[in-house]
Design an enzyme around this catalytic site. Structure first.
Site, PDB file in Angstrom:
ATOM      1  N   CYS A  68       0.804  -1.288  -0.044  1.00 33.07           N
ATOM      2  CA  CYS A  68       0.145  -0.139   0.139  1.00 33.07           C
ATOM      3  C   CYS A  68       0.871   1.166  -0.112  1.00 33.07           C
ATOM      4  O   CYS A  68       0.305   2.447   0.139  1.00 33.07           O
ATOM      5  CB  CYS A  68      -0.978  -0.038   1.130  1.00 33.07           C
ATOM      6  SG  CYS A  68      -2.176  -1.262   0.931  1.00 33.07           S
ATOM      7  N   HIS A 119       2.998  -4.299   9.361  1.00 32.51           N
ATOM      8  CA  HIS A 119       1.882  -4.798   8.891  1.00 32.51           C
ATOM      9  C   HIS A 119       0.957  -5.512   9.693  1.00 32.51           C
ATOM     10  O   HIS A 119       0.139  -6.353   9.150  1.00 32.51           O
ATOM     11  CB  HIS A 119       2.245  -5.819   7.629  1.00 32.51           C
ATOM     12  CG  HIS A 119       3.108  -5.310   6.644  1.00 32.51           C
ATOM     13  ND1 HIS A 119       3.086  -4.214   6.125  1.00 32.51           N
ATOM     14  CD2 HIS A 119       4.296  -5.841   5.944  1.00 32.51           C
ATOM     15  CE1 HIS A 119       4.061  -3.860   5.134  1.00 32.51           C
ATOM     16  NE2 HIS A 119       4.783  -4.866   5.207  1.00 32.51           N
ATOM     17  N   ARG A 141      -4.390   1.742   0.290  1.00 33.56           N
ATOM     18  CA  ARG A 141      -4.407   1.946  -1.400  1.00 33.56           C
ATOM     19  C   ARG A 141      -5.487   0.950  -1.882  1.00 33.56           C
ATOM     20  O   ARG A 141      -5.900  -0.165  -1.334  1.00 33.56           O
ATOM     21  CB  ARG A 141      -2.963   1.053  -1.912  1.00 33.56           C
ATOM     22  CG  ARG A 141      -2.758   1.325  -3.206  1.00 33.56           C
ATOM     23  CD  ARG A 141      -1.552   0.544  -3.642  1.00 33.56           C
ATOM     24  NE  ARG A 141      -1.358   1.012  -4.974  1.00 33.56           N
ATOM     25  CZ  ARG A 141      -0.106   0.530  -5.820  1.00 33.56           C
ATOM     26  NH1 ARG A 141       0.837  -0.322  -5.096  1.00 33.56           N
ATOM     27  NH2 ARG A 141       0.140   0.679  -6.829  1.00 33.56           N
ATOM     28  N   SER A 149      -0.071  -5.459  -7.277  1.00 33.21           N
ATOM     29  CA  SER A 149       1.296  -4.944  -6.743  1.00 33.21           C
ATOM     30  C   SER A 149       1.844  -6.356  -6.148  1.00 33.21           C
ATOM     31  O   SER A 149       2.975  -6.844  -6.124  1.00 33.21           O
ATOM     32  CB  SER A 149       1.268  -3.703  -5.979  1.00 33.21           C
ATOM     33  OG  SER A 149       2.563  -3.290  -5.266  1.00 33.21           O
ATOM     34  N   THR A 239       9.849  11.188  -4.874  1.00 28.99           N
ATOM     35  CA  THR A 239       9.145  10.803  -6.072  1.00 28.99           C
ATOM     36  C   THR A 239       9.278   9.344  -6.463  1.00 28.99           C
ATOM     37  O   THR A 239      10.390   8.919  -5.807  1.00 28.99           O
ATOM     38  CB  THR A 239       9.448  11.633  -7.149  1.00 28.99           C
ATOM     39  OG1 THR A 239      10.921  11.356  -7.462  1.00 28.99           O
ATOM     40  CG2 THR A 239       9.173  12.950  -7.113  1.00 28.99           C
ATOM     41  N   MET A 243      13.039   7.389  -6.012  1.00 26.70           N
ATOM     42  CA  MET A 243      13.060   6.594  -5.096  1.00 26.70           C
ATOM     43  C   MET A 243      13.844   5.399  -5.792  1.00 26.70           C
ATOM     44  O   MET A 243      14.651   4.383  -5.548  1.00 26.70           O
ATOM     45  CB  MET A 243      11.885   6.022  -4.168  1.00 26.70           C
ATOM     46  CG  MET A 243      11.742   7.149  -3.135  1.00 26.70           C
ATOM     47  SD  MET A 243      10.131   6.927  -2.019  1.00 26.70           S
ATOM     48  CE  MET A 243      10.993   5.494  -1.298  1.00 26.70           C
ATOM     49  N   ARG A 260       8.316  -0.940  -8.636  1.00 22.15           N
ATOM     50  CA  ARG A 260       7.794  -1.475  -9.914  1.00 22.15           C
ATOM     51  C   ARG A 260       7.312  -0.446 -10.886  1.00 22.15           C
ATOM     52  O   ARG A 260       7.968  -0.228 -11.683  1.00 22.15           O
ATOM     53  CB  ARG A 260       6.941  -2.699  -9.316  1.00 22.15           C
ATOM     54  CG  ARG A 260       6.656  -3.704 -10.669  1.00 22.15           C
ATOM     55  CD  ARG A 260       5.376  -4.615 -10.231  1.00 22.15           C
ATOM     56  NE  ARG A 260       4.148  -3.695 -10.220  1.00 22.15           N
ATOM     57  CZ  ARG A 260       3.167  -3.786 -10.770  1.00 22.15           C
ATOM     58  NH1 ARG A 260       3.409  -4.054 -11.922  1.00 22.15           N
ATOM     59  NH2 ARG A 260       2.058  -2.886 -10.326  1.00 22.15           N
ATOM     60  N   LYS A 261       6.083   0.138 -10.540  1.00 21.94           N
ATOM     61  CA  LYS A 261       5.409   0.757 -11.404  1.00 21.94           C
ATOM     62  C   LYS A 261       5.109   2.192 -10.701  1.00 21.94           C
ATOM     63  O   LYS A 261       5.154   3.437 -11.268  1.00 21.94           O
ATOM     64  CB  LYS A 261       4.092   0.523 -12.152  1.00 21.94           C
ATOM     65  CG  LYS A 261       4.439  -0.494 -13.478  1.00 21.94           C
ATOM     66  CD  LYS A 261       3.170  -0.764 -14.030  1.00 21.94           C
ATOM     67  CE  LYS A 261       3.132  -1.258 -15.450  1.00 21.94           C
ATOM     68  NZ  LYS A 261       1.907  -1.602 -16.009  1.00 21.94           N
TER      69      LYS A 261
HETATM   70  P1  A3P Z   1       3.708  -1.079  -7.769  1.00 21.67           P
HETATM   71  O1  A3P Z   1       3.987  -2.629  -7.491  1.00 21.67           O
HETATM   72  O2  A3P Z   1       2.233  -1.117  -8.115  1.00 21.67           O
HETATM   73  O3  A3P Z   1       4.561  -0.351  -8.514  1.00 21.67           O
HETATM   74  P2  A3P Z   1       5.278  -1.245  -0.370  1.00 21.67           P
HETATM   75  O4  A3P Z   1       6.264  -0.274   0.024  1.00 21.67           O
HETATM   76  O5  A3P Z   1       4.035  -1.255   0.840  1.00 21.67           O
HETATM   77  O6  A3P Z   1       5.616  -2.628  -0.500  1.00 21.67           O
HETATM   78  O7  A3P Z   1       4.324  -0.749  -1.488  1.00 21.67           O
HETATM   79  C1  A3P Z   1       5.149  -0.941  -2.776  1.00 21.67           C
HETATM   80  C2  A3P Z   1       4.004  -0.145  -3.744  1.00 21.67           C
HETATM   81  O8  A3P Z   1       4.357   1.359  -3.760  1.00 21.67           O
HETATM   82  C3  A3P Z   1       4.841  -0.461  -5.236  1.00 21.67           C
HETATM   83  O9  A3P Z   1       3.490  -0.517  -6.292  1.00 21.67           O
HETATM   84  C4  A3P Z   1       5.676   0.455  -5.394  1.00 21.67           C
HETATM   85  O10 A3P Z   1       6.217   0.986  -6.744  1.00 21.67           O
HETATM   86  C5  A3P Z   1       5.001   1.752  -4.814  1.00 21.67           C
HETATM   87  N1  A3P Z   1       5.665   2.989  -4.487  1.00 21.67           N
HETATM   88  C6  A3P Z   1       6.841   3.076  -3.732  1.00 21.67           C
HETATM   89  N2  A3P Z   1       7.247   4.144  -3.789  1.00 21.67           N
HETATM   90  C7  A3P Z   1       6.723   4.944  -4.431  1.00 21.67           C
HETATM   91  C8  A3P Z   1       6.545   6.579  -4.900  1.00 21.67           C
HETATM   92  N3  A3P Z   1       7.613   7.206  -4.241  1.00 21.67           N
HETATM   93  N4  A3P Z   1       5.613   6.784  -5.492  1.00 21.67           N
HETATM   94  C9  A3P Z   1       4.692   6.008  -6.146  1.00 21.67           C
HETATM   95  N5  A3P Z   1       4.656   4.844  -5.599  1.00 21.67           N
HETATM   96  C10 A3P Z   1       5.477   4.166  -4.871  1.00 21.67           C
END
Ligand code: A3P
Length: 304
Positions: A68, A119, A141, A149, A239, A243, A260-261
């Site tokens: 999330c 978590h 999220r 994700s 951003t 990151m 990832r995205k």
């Molecule tokens: P996606 O897999 O959709 O790209 P967590 O940190 O809880 O594991 O969450 C990971 C999700 O947050 C991933 O989503 C990751 O790319 C997204 N994420 C991490 N940093 C981000 C940022 N600065 N801006 C937007 N999304 C981000």
């Protein structure tokens, strides 16, 4: 963090990932109070050790269901609590259930303010976090993007069981048979706490769509006021692009897996019409009409 210390952590992590990749899905998980957890990251001993962790009034906790936006939120708060105050504090192992008993001991001597993430379900957190009214930032999220994700993450992170197809993952996710349990039960349990003064809910989608105004709300919640310059600085350092670019330093070989995205609505590339309807029905049955459900803006983010 000294480079050598960071390297040691990365080397340990590499060893652990290599070991985990040899295990079967059943060997990768264990059950704690009815919820599955990744065996390579936490254990009964870590949960027991956590019970002795006394919260402090000025601790800050990021609370998330996996995927999330945990690491995004940790980075934002880390900037606010430490970087802007010129405090050199490493971002290391903030997720409390992943700490071994030795690390829990270490935390007890850490200077304030301490930043944690979890978590865990509220009932499983050390009681003192509620007694001391620790500030908790709940990041949610929409459940469809979270699922997509989590699917990718499960298949790319050796400590989690992988899935042969999106369909199989979707089934497990809907039944809560993934690590950290059901998104819906998790959200419902936290929903019981959201009226508390020490709890603030932020959504991934709001952070994406209006970062500045969410940042100001978060800093206000933490009792900080930011100059325009500081807002711009934190924004530039958190951003997705920046990151991700820095992710091999922060997350080693899993950098691209954690970052990832970072988009809204990728679920539309995976969900069938039927799966979408099944999740809509689950949302209707559980979170619809709750305060947390309202905050998620479900119709906006979860409609084809
Ligand atoms: P996606 O897999 O959709 O790209 P967590 O940190 O809880 O594991 O969450 C990971 C999700 O947050 C991933 O989503 C990751 O790319 C997204 N994420 C991490 N940093 C981000 C940022 N600065 N801006 C937007 N999304 C981000």
């Amino acid at each position: 963090m000294a480079e050598t210390e960071a390297e040691t952590i990365q080397a340990k992590m590499q060893k652990l990932l290599a070991e985990a990749s040899k295990k079967s899905p059943e060997e990768l998980v264990f059950n704690y109070k009815g919820v599955l957890y990744p065996r390579f990251m936490c254990s009964n001993e870590s949960f027991q050790a956590l019970e002795s962790l006394e919260a402090r009034e000025d601790d800050v906790m990021v609370v998330t269901y996996p995927k999330c936006g945990t690491h995004w939120a940790i980075k934002v708060i880390h900037e606010l609590l430490y970087s802007l105050q010129n405090k050199d504090v490493p971002i290391d192992q903030a997720i409390i259930e992943f700490l071994n008993p030795e690390k829990v001991e270490h935390l007890k001597g850490k200077p304030s303010p301490r930043l944690f993430a979890t978590h865990m379900y509220p009932d499983d957190l050390p009681k003192s976090f509620f007694e001391k009214k620790v500030k908790m930032l709940l990041i949610f999220r929409n459940p469809k993007d979270t699922a997509v994700s989590y699917y990718h993450f499960s298949n790319k992170n050796p400590v989690l069981p992988s899935f042969d197809s999106w369909e199989l993952f979707f089934e497990a996710y809907m039944e809560g048979k993934v690590c950290f349990g059901s998104y819906f039960e998790y959200a419902l349990d936290w929903n019981k706490h959201i009226d508390k003064e020490n709890i603030m809910v932020v959504t991934f989608e709001d952070l994406k769509e209006d970062f500045k105004s969410e940042l100001l709300k978060i800093s206000d919640f933490l009792g900080l006021s930011l100059t325009e310059e500081q807002v711009a600085l934190v924004e530039s350092k958190t951003t997705f692009k920046s990151m991700k670019e820095n992710s091999s330093n922060t997350h080693g070989k899993l950098g691209d897996v954690f970052f990832r995205k970072g988009e809204i609505a990728d679920w539309k590339n995976y969900f069938t019409e039927e799966q979408s309807k099944e999740l809509d029905a689950k949302f209707e049955e559980t979170l619809a009409g709750t305060k947390l459900g309202e905050k998620m803006n479900y119709n906006k983010y979860c409609t084809f």
